[in-house]
Design a protein around this motif. Structure first.
Motif, PDB file in Angstrom:
ATOM      1  N   LYS B 209       0.839  -1.192   0.000  1.00 32.95           N
ATOM      2  CA  LYS B 209       0.000   0.000   0.000  1.00 32.95           C
ATOM      3  C   LYS B 209       0.872   1.239   0.000  1.00 32.95           C
ATOM      4  N   GLY B 210       0.626   2.088  -0.945  1.00 31.21           N
ATOM      5  CA  GLY B 210       1.426   3.296  -0.993  1.00 31.21           C
ATOM      6  C   GLY B 210       0.573   4.529  -0.825  1.00 31.21           C
ATOM      7  N   ARG B 211       1.084   5.472  -0.091  1.00 33.73           N
ATOM      8  CA  ARG B 211       0.391   6.764   0.030  1.00 33.73           C
ATOM      9  C   ARG B 211       0.624   7.578  -1.226  1.00 33.73           C
ATOM     10  N   TRP B 213       1.850  10.312  -1.696  1.00 36.93           N
ATOM     11  CA  TRP B 213       3.153  10.983  -1.800  1.00 36.93           C
ATOM     12  C   TRP B 213       4.303   9.982  -1.816  1.00 36.93           C
ATOM     13  N   LEU B 214       4.013   8.704  -1.502  1.00 37.77           N
ATOM     14  CA  LEU B 214       5.077   7.707  -1.533  1.00 37.77           C
ATOM     15  C   LEU B 214       5.207   7.090  -2.912  1.00 37.77           C
TER      16      LEU B 214
END
Lengths: 159, 892
Positions: B209-211, B213-214
């Protein structure tokens, strides 16, 4: 411009007559006075200096009672980190539990500002008082989860 | 249109009547906070965030669904409104946990943004926690009931965009609301996931899972069907973790289908080829690039010297980029020196190219996809649009539901689109010319044809008139099995519509009469004056992402790029100069079926296959296998060790769409960018690099710094692509023909004049299929695709997500036939034709008519192409994949 013009003549005053003995005696008196008091130097690494309560040293990833990481990999620390020293790969298990699959802090990049601790919503990251991590390889300053779980192991204890 | 003037926050705004206050404020640049409102959906009005004060009304009004009134004075911001909005949010938060740190949506959550905006830092109200059942309509999406704010966006999107209505909200005692779903009709398109403003629906496929901004979001073009949807690859730490879309971008306008949104797992599959393989002592062994390319170059050179360049054939691919197709055909033509280059369009839409080229002068889709919204009637035949071109189907459904278009479906199967159709004609497979002639007969008899248009723009009408004289509705009904009344109604509906659009796919083309079927549709469209107008046209739906581009860029045996004939001296001269080679072959090369039969007779000694899997996709696999075994040398360049790669002498690992730069040309001729987001795994390389490196090994220098350099070369030799530069298509695609850099592109072909001058009517008689049912083989077998899988399954079957939705091959059998055979749902049957037999599980459904069985071709375990017939269309050389005679028996 010749060398002479800007060379400061330090010996000029010292060589003045009658001014050498008195300061020497003064100095010796001071040495003698301290000779019998307790030394203020610390025998690092066998002895360590106690740092202040709010000292910001190496990071620690906290664990809960069961020994699992408190971190939920929300990425807020990585977001707020001014030198962008934090790298996280969030992972979610089938049940919905979220944790960091990978968590790296580049301790060379880190400026130890403590923003990550400030931003963390679950108190998972904390700056410890450990200040003396040394190593030979830049790569070793990339702290992964195992290293971050226990930064106290890096306290230098001498050989 | 009458205009209304009103004042919003002291600004005078003039907008058309019927505009909502929210839209009017938008035109004036005034922002009103919204939560449940979504541009593509009709106003829902459930969140009360957009309340505004209208002078004279004591109560605040919801701006999203209140139309403007003349002279109204609206205030969008005041202390009171702020408090109302804040309280609305607080009430929403009662049931919404503040678990933002563990919520996927955190960082791009509309609710989160609003809570910050309205400065809410604690939840003051308490309520009982809901505990509804958490199973969702599809396993690909996870539903978090406690996060749901019941804004109704998901339910509205499902109903309005997909036209299905899987989701509903029920009012109960405890908790107050509950989301109910109907998994049986869900198509897992992820539209609900896309519109959900909070994290109540999250993707359940990637565990990473990536945000926002990531992750690195790389906009690119989808690699599945020909719709050419624009999407974003979400990359986290060198791994593809998901697909997202942006609202209103591309032909898909933010929507995607099941495959586009969830079928990305193959990219990171551990089964990807990572090193070149060379066969040593009968086994494929890993080796380096230098060695592998050395072997290929050596063998190709040897065969070329011994048996001439025409003993080598190349199969290009509709899956790779335009640039790579161009380089592949350049390699075959300039380096090898043969025109033996073809690709899988031969098996799907070659009859379209032949048919429409003869009729109109261009073998491509005549209109843009969105044009269908302006059609009065839409005739869909031989296309299971909702499953195979879901985004196009969205447009059809929108045209029917919102614009009142009349939908006519002519298909032997009761496909899902029939649910939206005004008339559904169930013809017998392979009788298309008959019903089209029947349509024209009725239209002529009832004087519904466009007389002026026919006179001015076409030729050959008299022959057609004579020919269709005998196709009376009764005669047609005898051949096709369509009731006379239905035929009348459908023909009148299409004949009266202005404009009427014709959409078709492989149900028309994959016949021995494929070219004739296509020409007949061309006749029908011209008869009603529907070609060259907005909302009309004859539109073949391309099945693969770049099948149009592969054809455009000369991966065909008879043409160079832009359909410039190899037999034409001027064209050969031009390409000789551009490529710096002499003596380009003037003789059209071999088509796909001819390559394999050539291998059998020894005419073809070596085949270079890039990104194709003929061992599953081509008809009569046993025959193909036999032909391949006869080859001296087979090179396969692919991303997986496909069935074809397993029998190759050299296997070269290529790159997927996410790992390279380039362009795809979608069904509507729009050239769109493909961008690199990842590095190929291991030693795998971009296909562009492989082709140029191989050319260099063979002594020809072909070096391009970037894919753009290839495109620049394409532009100099291809008039229809001349104006399409990377710079111009950065923001969105351009439809060819685009002859210069200031040309806007041509979404509608044949607008003023047909490409070939005058449109040609062809008088075509009905001819039955090559193999019709008899006593021994009483069933008609039809093959095709299902929505969950794609082609030979090399991509969609590599991931967990789509496989769990459709794990095993199912043969669609009519219950009446099943009763005769004594077969129950879920039993296994043996289906045999004169060429082979397979064992398949049965799905009893009324989708196929009686006497017809439908089997998808995605599964290598039970490859339906073991059964299919190799009978070819005489013009286009397309095999008859849609009709062959089979028998069915219950298997143990």
């Amino acid at each position: 411009m010749s060398n002479r013009d800007y060379a400061v003549n330090v010996s000029g005053r010292r060589t003045q007559r009658g001014k050498i003995v008195l300061p020497l005696l003064k100095g010796l008196a001071y040495t003698l006075k301290n000779f019998f008091s307790k030394p203020i130097t610390i025998q690092y690494p066998t002895q360590r200096r106690e740092v202040r309560e709010r000292w910001r040293g190496l990071h620690r990833l906290n664990v809960d009672g069961q020994g699992t990481l408190k971190c939920v990999a929300c990425g807020l620390c990585a977001k707020i980190c001014p030198p962008q020293a934090i790298r996280i790969v969030p992972y979610e298990e089938e049940g919905g539990t979220r944790f960091p699959k990978e968590f790296y802090i580049d301790e060379i990049r880190c400026i130890f500002c403590g923003f990550c601790q400030e931003a963390c919503p679950v108190g998972a990251i904390e700056l410890t008082k450990v200040y003396d991590y040394v190593d030979y390889d830049r790569q070793d300053f990339q702290f992964d989860i195992t290293k971050l779980k226990d930064p106290e192991q890096f306290i230098f204890k001498g050989k | 249109m009458s205009m209304v003037t009103l004042t919003i926050d002291g600004k005078e705004v003039t907008v058309p009547k019927g505009t909502t206050i929210l839209e009017a404020a938008g035109t004036a640049g005034i922002r009103i906070p919204t939560l449940c409102f979504h541009e593509r959906l009709s106003p829902i009005g459930s969140c009360r965030m957009c309340v505004v004060d209208v002078e004279g009304c004591s109560q605040p009004m919801a701006a999203c669904d209140t139309p403007v009134a003349e002279g109204a004075r609206v205030a969008t911001d005041s202390e009171r409104l702020f408090r109302i909005r804040q309280d609305s949010l607080k009430l929403i938060l009662v049931n919404h946990p503040l678990d933002c740190p563990i919520c996927d949506k955190g960082g791009e959550c509309l609710l989160q943004d609003l809570v910050y905006e309205f400065g809410i830092d604690k939840v003051e109200y308490q309520a009982r926690k809901p505990q509804p059942d958490t199973t969702y309509a599809t396993p690909l999406i996870r539903y978090w009931p406690e996060r749901c704010i019941y804004c109704l966006r998901c339910a509205t999107a499902c109903r309005e965009i997909k036209g299905i209505g899987v989701i509903d909200i029920e009012t109960t005692d405890n908790p107050g609301h509950m989301l109910t779903v109907n998994p049986e009709i869900c198509v897992s398109c992820g539209e609900c996931l896309k519109v959900c403003p909070t994290g109540a629906l999250t993707e359940n496929l990637s565990r990473y899972k990536g945000r926002p901004w990531l992750v690195n979001r790389v906009p690119t073009t989808c690699t599945y069907c020909g719709c050419g949807c624009q999407l974003e690859l979400n990359v986290l730490g060198g791994r593809l973790i998901g697909i997202t879309t942006t609202d209103e971008v591309g032909v898909n306008r933010g929507s995607l289908c099941m495959k586009g949104r969830f079928g990305y797992e193959f990219v990171g599959s551990p089964e990807r080829l990572t090193r070149p393989l060379v066969r040593k002592n009968g086994k494929l062994e890993e080796t380096g690039w230098d060695a592998a390319l050395g072997v290929v170059a050596e063998r190709f050179s040897m065969i070329k010297n011994e048996s001439g360049p025409d003993a080598i054939a190349g199969l290009s691919s509709a899956r790779v980029t335009n640039e790579e197709n161009y380089l592949f055909q350049k390699f075959m033509r300039a380096v090898i020196g043969t025109n033996n280059v073809d690709h899988c369009a031969r098996l799907c839409l070659s009859s379209t190219a032949a048919g429409l080229d003869a009729t109109f002068g261009s073998g491509a889709m005549t209109n843009a996809i969105e044009d269908v919204l302006s059609a009065e009637a839409i005739l869909v035949t031989g296309s299971n649009t909702t499953e195979n071109h879901p985004i196009f189907a969205n447009y059809i459904i929108e045209a029917v539901l919102k614009h009142g278009a009349k939908l006519i479906v002519v298909d032997p199967r009761r496909i899902d689109l029939v649910d939206y159709a005004h008339i559904w004609l169930q013809q017998k497979p392979g009788t298309d010319v008959a019903w089209i002639n029947g349509f024209m007969h009725i239209i002529l008899k009832e004087n519904l044809h466009a007389r002026q248009y026919i006179e001015q723009r076409t030729t050959g009408f008299e022959e057609l008139e004579k020919c269709i004289e005998k196709y009376t509705p009764e005669y047609v009904s005898d051949i096709t099995g369509i009731p006379v009344d239905d035929l009348y109604e459908a023909a009148r509906t299409y004949g009266k519509a202005s404009p009427g659009s014709i959409l078709y796919a492989l149900g028309i083309t994959q016949h021995t009469s494929g070219t004739n079927n296509v020409k007949s549709l061309g006749n029908l469209a011209m008869l009603c004056g529907n070609v060259g107008v907005k909302g009309g046209g004859v539109n073949p739906l391309r099945g693969q992402n770049n099948v149009q581009g592969a054809c455009d860029l000369g991966a065909l045996p008879n043409v160079f790029t832009g359909y410039q004939q190899v037999a034409d001296i001027a064209a050969r001269e031009k390409f000789s100069q551009a490529w710096g080679v002499e003596n380009l072959s003037a003789e059209p090369g071999l088509t796909v079926p001819e390559m394999f039969s050539g291998a059998e007779t020894g005419r073809v000694k070596a085949v270079y296959i890039m990104g194709e899997n003929p061992m599953i996709s081509d008809p009569d696999i046993n025959h193909i296998k036999h032909c391949i075994e006869k080859l001296d040398f087979l090179v396969v360049q692919d991303i997986f060790l496909t069935e074809t790669a397993q029998v190759a002498d050299v296997v070269l690992p290529g790159a997927v769409f996410a790992e390279k730069e380039g362009t795809f040309t979608n069904s509507e001729r729009k050239v769109q960018r493909v961008r690199k987001a990842l590095e190929p795994p291991g030693d795998a390389r971009e296909d562009r690099w492989i082709i140029t490196a191989l050319a260099e090994k063979m002594g020809s220098y072909m070096e391009y710094m970037h894919a753009e350099a290839v495109m620049d070369e394409i532009r100099t030799v291809t008039p229809s692509y001349a104006g399409i530069s990377y710079e111009r298509i950065e923001g969105g695609g351009i439809a060819w023909p685009c002859p210069s850099v200031d040309h806007p592109g041509t979404p509608i072909l044949h607008a003023k004049e047909f490409t070939r001058g005058k449109g040609v009517f062809f008088a075509i008689d009905f001819q039955p299929s090559a193999e019709t049912p008899d006593d021994e083989y009483p069933f008609i077998l039809s093959t095709g695709r299902v929505k969950q899988h794609y082609h030979t399954g090399t991509m969609t079957r590599k991931g967990r997500g789509l496989t769990q939705l459709y794990p095993e091959l199912l043969a669609e059998v009519n219950p009446a036939d099943a009763a005769r055979l004594g077969v129950q749902d879920g039993d296994y049957v043996t289906i045999s034709s004169r060429r082979g037999s397979i064992k398949v599980k049965v799905w009893l459904t009324d989708r196929p008519g009686e006497g017809v069985v439908f089997v998808p071709f995605h599964f290598h375990e039970a490859a339906v192409n073991l059964l299919t017939n190799t009978a070819l269309d005489p013009v286009a050389k397309i095999p008859e994949l849609k009709v062959c005679a089979v028998k069915m028996e219950k298997a143990s």
